[in-house]
Design a protein around this motif. Structure first.
Motif, PDB file in Angstrom:
ATOM      1  N   GLU A   1      31.136  50.245  41.263  1.00 31.57           N
ATOM      2  CA  GLU A   1      31.899  48.885  40.872  1.00 31.57           C
ATOM      3  C   GLU A   1      32.414  48.425  42.131  1.00 31.57           C
ATOM      4  O   GLU A   1      33.060  49.186  42.993  1.00 31.57           O
ATOM      5  N   VAL A   2      32.319  46.979  42.126  1.00 33.63           N
ATOM      6  CA  VAL A   2      33.009  46.220  43.022  1.00 33.63           C
ATOM      7  C   VAL A   2      33.796  45.218  42.268  1.00 33.63           C
ATOM      8  O   VAL A   2      33.387  44.595  41.404  1.00 33.63           O
ATOM      9  N   SER A   3      35.190  45.107  42.655  1.00 32.83           N
ATOM     10  CA  SER A   3      36.133  44.274  41.753  1.00 32.83           C
ATOM     11  C   SER A   3      37.132  43.793  42.605  1.00 32.83           C
ATOM     12  O   SER A   3      37.660  44.383  43.754  1.00 32.83           O
ATOM     13  N   ASP A   4      37.500  42.387  42.195  1.00 34.30           N
ATOM     14  CA  ASP A   4      38.971  42.083  42.689  1.00 34.30           C
ATOM     15  C   ASP A   4      38.645  41.720  44.107  1.00 34.30           C
ATOM     16  O   ASP A   4      40.030  42.121  44.879  1.00 34.30           O
TER      17      ASP A   4
ATOM     18  N   TRP B   1      23.927  51.016  35.312  1.00 34.86           N
ATOM     19  CA  TRP B   1      25.231  51.190  35.134  1.00 34.86           C
ATOM     20  C   TRP B   1      26.136  50.523  35.954  1.00 34.86           C
ATOM     21  O   TRP B   1      27.334  51.138  36.040  1.00 34.86           O
ATOM     22  N   TRP B   2      25.952  49.438  36.850  1.00 36.53           N
ATOM     23  CA  TRP B   2      26.811  48.993  37.869  1.00 36.53           C
ATOM     24  C   TRP B   2      27.708  48.020  36.938  1.00 36.53           C
ATOM     25  O   TRP B   2      27.538  47.709  36.015  1.00 36.53           O
ATOM     26  N   ARG B   3      28.446  47.627  37.804  1.00 33.15           N
ATOM     27  CA  ARG B   3      29.742  46.736  37.269  1.00 33.15           C
ATOM     28  C   ARG B   3      30.207  45.711  38.775  1.00 33.15           C
ATOM     29  O   ARG B   3      30.577  46.456  39.696  1.00 33.15           O
ATOM     30  N   LEU B   4      30.329  44.693  38.427  1.00 30.64           N
ATOM     31  CA  LEU B   4      31.265  43.637  39.082  1.00 30.64           C
ATOM     32  C   LEU B   4      32.326  43.002  38.265  1.00 30.64           C
ATOM     33  O   LEU B   4      31.832  42.600  37.118  1.00 30.64           O
ATOM     34  N   SER B   5      33.396  42.876  38.808  1.00 30.21           N
ATOM     35  CA  SER B   5      34.447  42.242  38.004  1.00 30.21           C
ATOM     36  C   SER B   5      35.449  41.332  39.156  1.00 30.21           C
ATOM     37  O   SER B   5      35.948  41.783  39.950  1.00 30.21           O
ATOM     38  N   ARG B   6      35.439  40.312  38.509  1.00 30.45           N
ATOM     39  CA  ARG B   6      36.269  39.007  39.546  1.00 30.45           C
ATOM     40  C   ARG B   6      36.020  39.275  41.033  1.00 30.45           C
ATOM     41  O   ARG B   6      37.010  39.456  41.738  1.00 30.45           O
ATOM     42  N   ALA B   7      34.749  39.332  41.354  1.00 31.24           N
ATOM     43  CA  ALA B   7      34.375  39.301  42.635  1.00 31.24           C
ATOM     44  C   ALA B   7      33.678  37.644  42.920  1.00 31.24           C
ATOM     45  O   ALA B   7      33.100  37.180  42.147  1.00 31.24           O
ATOM     46  N   MET B   8      34.142  37.226  44.036  1.00 32.36           N
ATOM     47  CA  MET B   8      33.730  36.062  44.613  1.00 32.36           C
ATOM     48  C   MET B   8      32.965  36.298  45.731  1.00 32.36           C
ATOM     49  O   MET B   8      33.388  36.822  46.799  1.00 32.36           O
ATOM     50  N   VAL B   9      31.615  35.521  45.804  1.00 32.20           N
ATOM     51  CA  VAL B   9      31.024  35.317  47.121  1.00 32.20           C
ATOM     52  C   VAL B   9      30.790  34.289  47.634  1.00 32.20           C
ATOM     53  O   VAL B   9      30.303  33.104  46.860  1.00 32.20           O
ATOM     54  N   ILE B  10      31.036  33.873  48.887  1.00 36.80           N
ATOM     55  CA  ILE B  10      31.141  32.490  49.142  1.00 36.80           C
ATOM     56  C   ILE B  10      30.253  32.397  50.408  1.00 36.80           C
ATOM     57  O   ILE B  10      30.608  33.279  51.459  1.00 36.80           O
ATOM     58  N   GLY B  11      29.223  31.517  50.526  1.00 40.93           N
ATOM     59  CA  GLY B  11      28.475  31.195  51.696  1.00 40.93           C
ATOM     60  C   GLY B  11      28.627  30.422  52.675  1.00 40.93           C
ATOM     61  O   GLY B  11      27.958  29.595  53.182  1.00 40.93           O
TER      62      GLY B  11
ATOM     63  N   ALA C   1      28.331  41.968  34.908  1.00 48.17           N
ATOM     64  CA  ALA C   1      29.435  41.397  35.738  1.00 48.17           C
ATOM     65  C   ALA C   1      30.188  40.377  34.927  1.00 48.17           C
ATOM     66  O   ALA C   1      29.824  39.800  33.792  1.00 48.17           O
ATOM     67  N   ASP C   2      31.654  40.583  35.075  1.00 51.33           N
ATOM     68  CA  ASP C   2      32.520  39.664  34.474  1.00 51.33           C
ATOM     69  C   ASP C   2      33.362  38.674  35.443  1.00 51.33           C
ATOM     70  O   ASP C   2      33.895  39.446  36.498  1.00 51.33           O
ATOM     71  N   GLN C   3      33.508  37.641  34.954  1.00 51.41           N
ATOM     72  CA  GLN C   3      34.356  36.748  35.880  1.00 51.41           C
ATOM     73  C   GLN C   3      33.904  36.696  37.231  1.00 51.41           C
ATOM     74  O   GLN C   3      34.698  36.773  38.159  1.00 51.41           O
TER      75      GLN C   3
ATOM     76  N   GLY D   1      31.291  35.178  31.503  1.00 43.40           N
ATOM     77  CA  GLY D   1      32.122  34.275  32.439  1.00 43.40           C
ATOM     78  C   GLY D   1      32.180  34.091  33.918  1.00 43.40           C
ATOM     79  O   GLY D   1      32.708  33.878  34.843  1.00 43.40           O
ATOM     80  N   CYS D   2      30.601  34.213  34.307  1.00 41.53           N
ATOM     81  CA  CYS D   2      30.257  34.020  35.699  1.00 41.53           C
ATOM     82  C   CYS D   2      29.708  32.627  35.940  1.00 41.53           C
ATOM     83  O   CYS D   2      29.164  32.239  35.060  1.00 41.53           O
TER      84      CYS D   2
END
Length: 191
Positions: free
Chosen positions: A78-81, A107-117, A149-151, A175-176
């Motif tokens: 998981e990667v989050s926040d 069974w991966w998870r992303l939560s509240r992660a932002m990726v900006i180019g 993936a959430d938010q 919510g992505c």
């Protein structure tokens, strides 16, 4: 905490080695508020690993040329926040098999992660003003099943915001959104 391994988080010091050492040593790694300069790929080293921050106050400024965070084929990670940004590189977060194709990151998870180019402009908006980085994708999912993936947000990438390929099946996105990317969502290769 990555600070226990010598990470500074001042946006100037290269914190790559300190963060990777933390990932190699612990299943749950915290990045306190700060800007962490990363020059090479951060790779998970075990199943059920977690890399998490303090929301938009935790930023990874990626200055490398390839992938910033790689699940490296490990399942249940998981990667989050946190925020990842770059004006170069190919991929912000890669959820895919290891090089030898012996592990797959189901069974991966992303939560509240932002990726900006690009480099974010927090004074006027949470985003940048033009596309400049992550030529393949902000978030790339390859042959990885049953993830969630959430938010999460990808923005201003020169490639896809979200790229799902080669049987990236059974994954859920809630919510992505992709904003101002060259391609918002790209699904290909039987995904």
């Amino acid at each position: 905490s990555v600070k226990d391994f010598g990470a500074v988080g001042d946006g100037v010091t290269d914190d790559t080695t300190a963060i990777q050492n933390a990932i190699n040593s612990s299943a749950k790694v915290y990045l306190p508020p700060g800007t962490y300069k990363v020059s090479n790929t951060l790779s998970f080293a075990a199943t059920q690993s977690v890399l998490f921050g303090a929301g938009y106050k935790t930023q990874i400024a990626y200055v490398g040329s390839t992938v910033c965070i790689d699940f490296n084929g490990y399942a249940g990670c998981e990667v989050s926040d946190l925020v990842v940004y770059a004006t170069g590189g190919t991929t912000g977060i890669r959820i895919g098999p290891n090089v030898g194709l012996t592990r797959y990151p189901h069974w991966w998870r992303l939560s509240r992660a932002m990726v900006i180019g690009n480099t974010p402009n927090w004074a006027s908006t949470s985003l940048a003003s033009s596309r400049a980085g992550f030529s393949t994708a902000g978030i790339r999912i390859i042959t990885a099943f049953y993830g969630q993936a959430d938010q999460c947000e990808t923005s201003y990438t020169t490639g896809a915001g979200f790229l799902l390929e080669s049987q990236a099946n059974g994954n859920t996105f809630t919510g992505c959104h992709a904003r101002d990317c060259a391609i918002g969502v790209n699904i290909k290769g039987g995904a």
